[in-house]
Design a protein around this motif. Sequence first.
Motif, PDB file in Angstrom:
ATOM      1  N   THR A 304       0.825  -1.218   0.000  1.00  0.00           N
ATOM      2  CA  THR A 304       0.000   0.000   0.000  1.00  0.00           C
ATOM      3  C   THR A 304       0.859   1.267   0.000  1.00  0.00           C
ATOM      4  O   THR A 304       0.326   2.358  -0.158  1.00  0.00           O
ATOM      5  N   GLY A 305       2.161   1.116   0.210  1.00  0.00           N
ATOM      6  CA  GLY A 305       3.037   2.289   0.271  1.00  0.00           C
ATOM      7  C   GLY A 305       3.270   2.891  -1.103  1.00  0.00           C
ATOM      8  O   GLY A 305       3.295   2.189  -2.119  1.00  0.00           O
ATOM      9  N   PHE A 306       3.460   4.191  -1.140  1.00  0.00           N
ATOM     10  CA  PHE A 306       3.671   4.906  -2.400  1.00  0.00           C
ATOM     11  C   PHE A 306       5.005   5.639  -2.410  1.00  0.00           C
ATOM     12  O   PHE A 306       5.596   5.841  -3.466  1.00  0.00           O
ATOM     13  N   GLY A 307       5.483   6.028  -1.205  1.00  0.00           N
ATOM     14  CA  GLY A 307       6.669   6.870  -1.117  1.00  0.00           C
ATOM     15  C   GLY A 307       7.905   6.246  -1.716  1.00  0.00           C
ATOM     16  O   GLY A 307       8.624   6.885  -2.494  1.00  0.00           O
ATOM     17  N   ARG A 308       8.179   4.973  -1.392  1.00  0.00           N
ATOM     18  CA  ARG A 308       9.378   4.319  -1.915  1.00  0.00           C
ATOM     19  C   ARG A 308       9.322   4.206  -3.432  1.00  0.00           C
ATOM     20  O   ARG A 308      10.321   4.439  -4.129  1.00  0.00           O
ATOM     21  N   SER A 309       8.163   3.845  -3.955  1.00  0.00           N
ATOM     22  CA  SER A 309       8.007   3.740  -5.411  1.00  0.00           C
ATOM     23  C   SER A 309       8.231   5.095  -6.082  1.00  0.00           C
ATOM     24  O   SER A 309       8.851   5.185  -7.152  1.00  0.00           O
ATOM     25  N   LEU A 310       7.739   6.163  -5.443  1.00  0.00           N
ATOM     26  CA  LEU A 310       7.903   7.503  -6.006  1.00  0.00           C
ATOM     27  C   LEU A 310       9.377   7.895  -6.051  1.00  0.00           C
ATOM     28  O   LEU A 310       9.854   8.422  -7.057  1.00  0.00           O
ATOM     29  N   VAL A 311      10.108   7.626  -4.955  1.00  0.00           N
ATOM     30  CA  VAL A 311      11.537   7.964  -4.915  1.00  0.00           C
ATOM     31  C   VAL A 311      12.297   7.226  -6.009  1.00  0.00           C
ATOM     32  O   VAL A 311      13.126   7.803  -6.714  1.00  0.00           O
ATOM     33  N   GLU A 312      12.017   5.936  -6.177  1.00  0.00           N
ATOM     34  CA  GLU A 312      12.725   5.151  -7.188  1.00  0.00           C
ATOM     35  C   GLU A 312      12.345   5.602  -8.597  1.00  0.00           C
ATOM     36  O   GLU A 312      13.195   5.650  -9.503  1.00  0.00           O
ATOM     37  N   MET A 313      11.082   5.967  -8.780  1.00  0.00           N
ATOM     38  CA  MET A 313      10.646   6.443 -10.088  1.00  0.00           C
ATOM     39  C   MET A 313      11.327   7.764 -10.454  1.00  0.00           C
ATOM     40  O   MET A 313      11.826   7.945 -11.571  1.00  0.00           O
ATOM     41  N   VAL A 314      11.382   8.701  -9.493  1.00  0.00           N
ATOM     42  CA  VAL A 314      12.024   9.993  -9.739  1.00  0.00           C
ATOM     43  C   VAL A 314      13.512   9.818  -9.966  1.00  0.00           C
ATOM     44  O   VAL A 314      14.117  10.485 -10.803  1.00  0.00           O
ATOM     45  N   SER A 315      14.123   8.890  -9.221  1.00  0.00           N
ATOM     46  CA  SER A 315      15.549   8.625  -9.407  1.00  0.00           C
ATOM     47  C   SER A 315      15.832   8.143 -10.828  1.00  0.00           C
ATOM     48  O   SER A 315      16.806   8.574 -11.464  1.00  0.00           O
TER      49      SER A 315
END
Length: 342
Positions: A304-315
């Motif tokens: 359900t988390g979104f933050g880690r996916s967002l960081v990796e996507m932006v990276s």
Amino acid sequence: MSNGSERGPPIVSLSAAFAASPSPMLVADARAPDHPILWANDAFLRQTGYPADEVLGRNCRFLQGPDTDRSSVEEIRQAIAAGRAVSVELLNYRKDGTPFWNSFTLTPVNDEQGLAFFVGAQVDTTLAHTNAERTIALGTALDRKTAMIHEIDHRAKNNLQVISSLLLLKARRTVGGETREALEGMAERIGALSVAHRLLCAGEDGSHFELTEFVSELVSEFEAGMADDRVRIDSDVDTVTLPASMAAPLALMLHELVANALRHAFPGGRHGRISIFAKRAEVGLSIAISDDGIGFDVAAQNETGFGRSLVEMVSRQLRGTVRWLPMGSGTRVEIAIPLRVA
């Protein structure tokens, strides 16, 4: 008997040199009414397009036209009346009506009886004027474009603030749970983008930003939103100038990592510290976000988390890499971002 060094210049040789000179030259009679032209070299005839019989006997004002600056003409008239030299730049016209910029120098010449002639020399400066006008026009166009970019960035920043406010308003009216947390998280992320736009708007050209100031502004935003001072945010950031295209991704990435640490690393009123590290390195830009909180299992996947996916996507968007590292106490996230050589 005098030697050769005491003799005056050979007049015939000087006359031949003036006639062959590539610089347009003329001689006017200083004693005759209206100071008619007595002589003009071939370069003068080529520059103006007039044959000799249409030049000799006339005052050189025949080169003037509708856009010739009258103040420059008056300056020449006053110099002639006073019998002194003058240099002006004025717009003249060739026989076919073509205008040209003329850097004109008039020099008085005396004989035994006093003022006898005026010698005029001309330089065509049309190209220099054209280049100057183009430079001014390009500068004006660039200023307008820069102002337009600043205006667009300013409006984007304001629009982001409005959207963030609307999301927060909706979150407050939503019953607690995942939906409310999602709305609040989105509002905070949009707020981070607004900070990035604000810094770009404040810059001189809006095409670059300073990383130190950027991080400092983000930290100030976090500190302003914290209810107490039990968690301290430190930063150690090199002075690096980055392209504006990196502002939004970096704002999202840094916000997500710091916000997650504030939200999850220090439960139950626990005190702690979050550190932001950013240095110029061999890989380009080395960033590390660490905290001394409770830590988390970096191997576990939060569906359900979104933050880690967002960081990796932006990276990935920045062509960088991310490493999630557990520590004895807390968590450390290391990001390496390549930078283009300016």
